[in-house]
Design a protein around this motif. Structure first.
Motif, mmCIF file in Angstrom:
data_model
loop_
_atom_site.group_PDB
_atom_site.id
_atom_site.type_symbol
_atom_site.label_atom_id
_atom_site.label_comp_id
_atom_site.label_asym_id
_atom_site.label_seq_id
_atom_site.Cartn_x
_atom_site.Cartn_y
_atom_site.Cartn_z
ATOM 1 N N VAL A 151 0.861 -1.175 0.000
ATOM 2 C CA VAL A 151 0.000 0.000 0.000
ATOM 3 C C VAL A 151 0.901 1.230 0.000
ATOM 4 C CG1 VAL A 151 -1.778 1.281 1.264
ATOM 5 C CG2 VAL A 151 -1.789 -1.218 1.298
ATOM 6 N N ALA A 152 0.704 2.126 -0.950
ATOM 7 C CA ALA A 152 1.498 3.356 -0.993
ATOM 8 C C ALA A 152 1.058 4.260 0.150
ATOM 9 C CB ALA A 152 1.317 4.063 -2.328
ATOM 10 N N ALA A 153 2.028 4.707 0.940
ATOM 11 C CA ALA A 153 1.766 5.591 2.080
ATOM 12 C C ALA A 153 2.886 6.616 2.171
ATOM 13 C CB ALA A 153 1.647 4.776 3.358
ATOM 14 N N PRO A 154 3.003 7.501 1.177
ATOM 15 C CA PRO A 154 4.130 8.437 1.168
ATOM 16 C C PRO A 154 4.138 9.358 2.378
ATOM 17 C CG PRO A 154 2.560 8.977 -0.566
ATOM 18 C CD PRO A 154 2.104 7.709 0.074
ATOM 19 N N GLY A 155 5.290 9.450 3.016
ATOM 20 C CA GLY A 155 5.461 10.338 4.164
ATOM 21 C C GLY A 155 4.862 9.830 5.460
ATOM 22 N N ILE A 156 4.346 8.623 5.479
ATOM 23 C CA ILE A 156 3.681 8.076 6.661
ATOM 24 C C ILE A 156 4.684 7.265 7.479
ATOM 25 C CG2 ILE A 156 1.833 6.564 7.488
ATOM 26 C CD1 ILE A 156 0.806 9.105 6.209
ATOM 27 N N LYS A 157 4.646 7.476 8.789
ATOM 28 C CA LYS A 157 5.477 6.691 9.703
ATOM 29 C C LYS A 157 4.676 5.495 10.194
ATOM 30 C CE LYS A 157 7.879 10.779 11.309
ATOM 31 N NZ LYS A 157 8.152 11.666 12.429
ATOM 32 N N LYS A 158 5.384 4.494 10.722
ATOM 33 C CA LYS A 158 4.698 3.279 11.176
ATOM 34 C C LYS A 158 3.744 3.540 12.337
ATOM 35 C CE LYS A 158 8.134 1.375 14.334
ATOM 36 N NZ LYS A 158 8.946 0.203 14.626
ATOM 37 N N GLU A 159 3.980 4.606 13.099
ATOM 38 C CA GLU A 159 3.105 4.933 14.230
ATOM 39 C C GLU A 159 1.684 5.300 13.771
ATOM 40 O OE1 GLU A 159 6.170 6.664 13.863
ATOM 41 O OE2 GLU A 159 7.208 5.258 15.169
ATOM 42 N N PHE A 160 1.547 5.706 12.510
ATOM 43 C CA PHE A 160 0.250 6.122 11.993
ATOM 44 C C PHE A 160 -0.482 5.001 11.256
ATOM 45 C CE2 PHE A 160 2.755 10.183 11.861
ATOM 46 C CZ PHE A 160 2.143 10.745 12.957
ATOM 47 N N CYS A 161 0.115 3.801 11.197
ATOM 48 C CA CYS A 161 -0.486 2.666 10.494
ATOM 49 C C CYS A 161 -0.978 1.626 11.498
ATOM 50 C CB CYS A 161 0.540 2.007 9.573
ATOM 51 S SG CYS A 161 1.158 3.088 8.291
ATOM 52 N N ARG A 162 -2.101 1.000 11.162
ATOM 53 C CA ARG A 162 -2.649 -0.072 11.998
ATOM 54 C C ARG A 162 -3.100 -1.204 11.075
ATOM 55 N NH1 ARG A 162 -6.709 2.473 14.016
ATOM 56 N NH2 ARG A 162 -8.337 1.390 12.924
ATOM 57 N N VAL A 163 -2.586 -2.399 11.314
ATOM 58 C CA VAL A 163 -2.970 -3.584 10.552
ATOM 59 C C VAL A 163 -3.486 -4.604 11.548
ATOM 60 C CG1 VAL A 163 -2.164 -5.406 9.002
ATOM 61 C CG2 VAL A 163 -1.193 -3.108 8.814
ATOM 62 N N SER A 164 -4.679 -5.152 11.290
ATOM 63 C CA SER A 164 -5.271 -6.098 12.238
ATOM 64 C C SER A 164 -6.176 -7.079 11.498
ATOM 65 C CB SER A 164 -6.080 -5.346 13.303
ATOM 66 O OG SER A 164 -7.121 -4.600 12.703
ATOM 67 N N ILE A 165 -6.597 -8.112 12.232
ATOM 68 C CA ILE A 165 -7.582 -9.081 11.746
ATOM 69 C C ILE A 165 -8.844 -8.867 12.571
ATOM 70 C CG2 ILE A 165 -8.136 -11.528 11.472
ATOM 71 C CD1 ILE A 165 -5.817 -10.826 9.747
ATOM 72 N N ASN A 166 -9.981 -8.650 11.917
ATOM 73 C CA ASN A 166 -11.218 -8.407 12.664
ATOM 74 C C ASN A 166 -11.896 -9.727 13.057
ATOM 75 O OD1 ASN A 166 -12.569 -9.297 10.366
ATOM 76 N ND2 ASN A 166 -13.329 -7.285 9.798
ATOM 77 N N ASP A 167 -13.060 -9.632 13.703
ATOM 78 C CA ASP A 167 -13.779 -10.814 14.192
ATOM 79 C C ASP A 167 -14.203 -11.752 13.074
ATOM 80 O OD1 ASP A 167 -13.524 -9.888 16.761
ATOM 81 O OD2 ASP A 167 -15.487 -8.905 16.788
ATOM 82 N N GLU A 168 -14.372 -11.206 11.871
ATOM 83 C CA GLU A 168 -14.803 -12.025 10.732
ATOM 84 C C GLU A 168 -13.630 -12.649 9.989
ATOM 85 O OE1 GLU A 168 -16.994 -9.137 8.568
ATOM 86 O OE2 GLU A 168 -18.575 -9.028 10.062
ATOM 87 N N GLY A 169 -12.398 -12.384 10.450
ATOM 88 C CA GLY A 169 -11.214 -12.947 9.812
ATOM 89 C C GLY A 169 -10.704 -12.142 8.638
#
Length: 97
Positions: free
Chosen positions: A3-21
């Motif tokens: 995913v292109a995220a120019p200028g974004i630091k890792k502190e501003f990103c969230r990756v998770s798995i929801n209840d539906e998988g």
């Protein structure tokens, strides 16, 4: 997955798995720029907010316990490893009758 995220630091990103998988990716960027010159009572402020959120349905063969993510050079890279299935063994002994 990238995913292109120019200028974004890792502190501003969230990756998770929801209840539906499903894989959930959220990127939030807040930026504030402030210039102030006390001599002339000059104050200038700029605010910038950007949000991105997306859910992805994962294939059945993705090992959800070993998903990894990293941000590098403005690219959010998510590694989706496959589940290692054991191949059925074809070698067997045949009884002679």
């Amino acid at each position: 997955m990238e995913v292109a995220a120019p200028g974004i630091k890792k502190e501003f990103c969230r990756v998770s798995i929801n209840d539906e998988g499903n894989l959930c990716i959220a990127i939030e960027n807040k930026m504030e720029h402030k210039e102030e010159e006390k001599k002339h009572h000059y104050l200038r402020r700029e605010f910038s907010y950007a949000n991105y959120e997306q859910n992805y349905t994962l294939p059945e063969d993705v090992d959800k316990d070993h998903i990894e993510a990293k941000v590098e050079h403005g690219i959010l890279t998510i590694t989706l490893p496959r589940v290692q299935k054991e191949e059925p063994k074809l070698a067997r002994t045949i009884a002679i009758g």
